[in-house]
Structures are given as C-alpha cells and as structure tokens.
Design a protein around this motif. Structure first.
Motif, PDB file in Angstrom:
ATOM      1  N   ASP A   1       2.773   4.768  -2.799  1.00 53.94           N
ATOM      2  CA  ASP A   1       3.166   6.801  -3.032  1.00 53.94           C
ATOM      3  C   ASP A   1       5.018   6.867  -2.863  1.00 53.94           C
ATOM      4  OD1 ASP A   1       3.276   9.106  -1.963  1.00 53.94           O
ATOM      5  OD2 ASP A   1       1.937   9.759  -0.879  1.00 53.94           O
TER       6      ASP A   1
ATOM      7  N   GLU B   1     -10.069   2.623   3.083  1.00 55.40           N
ATOM      8  CA  GLU B   1      -8.764   2.292   2.337  1.00 55.40           C
ATOM      9  C   GLU B   1      -7.504   1.778   2.578  1.00 55.40           C
ATOM     10  OE1 GLU B   1     -11.131   0.584   0.346  1.00 55.40           O
ATOM     11  OE2 GLU B   1     -12.744   0.795   1.130  1.00 55.40           O
TER      12      GLU B   1
ATOM     13  N   ILE C   1       0.731  -1.519   0.222  1.00 53.96           N
ATOM     14  CA  ILE C   1       0.048  -0.289  -0.213  1.00 53.96           C
ATOM     15  C   ILE C   1       0.886   1.061  -0.283  1.00 53.96           C
ATOM     16  CG2 ILE C   1      -2.015   1.652   1.443  1.00 53.96           C
ATOM     17  CD1 ILE C   1      -2.831  -1.360   2.383  1.00 53.96           C
TER      18      ILE C   1
ATOM     19  N   VAL D   1      -2.429   5.775   3.706  1.00 50.90           N
ATOM     20  CA  VAL D   1      -1.263   6.573   2.786  1.00 50.90           C
ATOM     21  C   VAL D   1      -1.531   8.562   3.491  1.00 50.90           C
ATOM     22  CG1 VAL D   1      -0.636   7.738   0.706  1.00 50.90           C
ATOM     23  CG2 VAL D   1      -1.229   5.635   0.617  1.00 50.90           C
ATOM     24  N   ARG D   2      -2.856   8.965   3.507  1.00 54.22           N
ATOM     25  CA  ARG D   2      -2.913  10.086   3.644  1.00 54.22           C
ATOM     26  C   ARG D   2      -3.192  10.195   5.137  1.00 54.22           C
ATOM     27  NH1 ARG D   2      -8.711  13.511   3.023  1.00 54.22           N
ATOM     28  NH2 ARG D   2      -8.549  15.725   4.605  1.00 54.22           N
TER      29      ARG D   2
ATOM     30  N   THR E   1      -6.273   4.169   0.465  1.00 58.86           N
ATOM     31  CA  THR E   1      -6.038   5.350   0.293  1.00 58.86           C
ATOM     32  C   THR E   1      -6.027   6.117   1.426  1.00 58.86           C
ATOM     33  OG1 THR E   1      -7.756   5.806  -0.018  1.00 58.86           O
ATOM     34  CG2 THR E   1      -6.304   5.816  -2.150  1.00 58.86           C
ATOM     35  N   ASP E   2      -6.556   6.005   2.214  1.00 57.85           N
ATOM     36  CA  ASP E   2      -6.852   6.417   3.744  1.00 57.85           C
ATOM     37  C   ASP E   2      -5.497   6.477   4.459  1.00 57.85           C
ATOM     38  OD1 ASP E   2      -9.720   7.212   3.217  1.00 57.85           O
ATOM     39  OD2 ASP E   2     -10.638   5.111   3.677  1.00 57.85           O
TER      40      ASP E   2
END
Length: 209
Positions: A25, A106, A21, A111-112, A108-109
C-alpha cells in the motif's frame, strides 16, 4: 500524505514480513523498527508514528508494559500470537485500538486495520472481538455512561447492551418487540453518538469507556 508506521516485534523475520505487507500500500511507510518495548518507546517519542504495530511477548519490556505510554504518541495496533483473553482485555483497557492474532487475518486485513485505527476506529480478530463483548457484558451500565460520547436514550442503551451480547439485528428486534428497520435506525444513531462505523467498533468504544 503517507501514513508512518512503527513495527515492534522481537522476531526479525516477522518484522521483514510486516514491512513487505505494508509496502503493498503506497499510502503506508515503515519509518522505524524495534525489537522490544524499551526501543519502541524511544522511537515513538522521536518519530511520532501514526500507527505502531506492537507485539506482546518481547524481551526487556513486553507489549503490555508499554502499550499505555505508546498510546500517547501513536495509535497502537497489537499484532501477536497471543489469544489469551486476559492479555487481550488488558491491552484494550490500556489503550490499544486494535488487536490482531496471527493466523486469524489476511495481509489485506492488516492494511485495512492500519487505516481504521488511524481514523480513530478499531479492528479486532474474532477472538479479540469475543473478549471485548465479554468485557462489555460484565461492566455495569452506569459505569459506561459518558455524556462526552453522546447522550444515548434508554432504548438505545437497551439495543447497545444486546449488541454487546453478540445478538443479531433480528434477535434484538425480537427481544425488544421492534422491527428490524427500527433496530437499524437505533444502531445508526448509536454509531453516530459514539463516533463509530460498525458493530465491532461500537463494542470496542463502549468497552473502553
């Protein structure tokens, strides 16, 4: 410049999944892995990662027993299957900057969330945010006044108390006989004084004081 991340989980498959994951990035790089809290502390002292993803249930030394010391070397983002309110509260009180529950976010959550905690902000799964609100409600206001975080006015304190109870801007406006625009202005001032950018971050920062 890449953000160094330490992954701590006793499940090798989970560690591999997290690596995958984060690899999406290019600004993030996993610099180490640990299978228990003792290994995590040793690596954190050596590598000084920007962020540590920390599981709770692990052999030898669990996440709760090391989160405080880990926080001296790295921003800690708890990543676990435990949604126990007591565990969440203890983790946040001992210095965790974020708490994510498996199944409630998720990729993306995640990573953020890593970027947010690096920036000194917080990130919480819904259940963790609910616990943070409950903690804020139970803590007497006088124990939460910290001049170092900015001098809040009496009206800002009232708005913040209602925010911590989970009320919307419209509900806060109705209770305090204000317009929603005025409530938004108060929230902007509160965020600036507490050094946060969102409602959730404000609750977390206020609770952690």
């Amino acid at each position: 410049m890449a953000i160094d991340v330490l992954v701590v989980d006793d499940n090798q498959i989970m560690r591999a999944a997290l690596r995958g994951i984060l690899a999406a990035d290019e600004r993030l790089q996993v610099v180490g892995e640990a299978a228990n809290g003792r290994e995590a502390l040793a690596l954190a002292r050596q590598l000084r990662p920007a962020v540590t993803l920390l599981d709770h249930r692990m052999p030898i030394a669990d996440g709760l027993s090391v989160v405080g010391e880990l926080g001296q070397h790295s921003a800690v983002l708890v990543l676990t299957s435990s949604d126990d309110p007591g565990t969440i509260a203890e983790m946040l009180q001992r210095g965790a900057r974020g708490y994510l529950v498996h199944g409630e976010f998720e990729p993306t959550d995640l990573v953020r969330a890593v970027h947010e905690v690096v920036g000194g902000r917080g990130w919480l799964s819904p259940i963790a945010a609910s616990v943070a609100v409950s903690m804020a409600r139970e803590r007497p206001r006088r124990q939460r006044v910290d001049p170092a975080r900015g001098s809040l006015t009496e009206r800002e304190l009232e708005v913040l108390e209602l925010l911590c109870q989970g009320l919307s801007n419209a509900s806060i406006a109705q209770q305090l006989w204000l317009t929603e625009k005025t409530v938004k202005n108060h929230l902007n001032h509160i965020f600036a004084k507490l050094g946060v950018r969102s409602r959730t971050e404000a609750v977390v920062r206020w609770t952690a004081e």
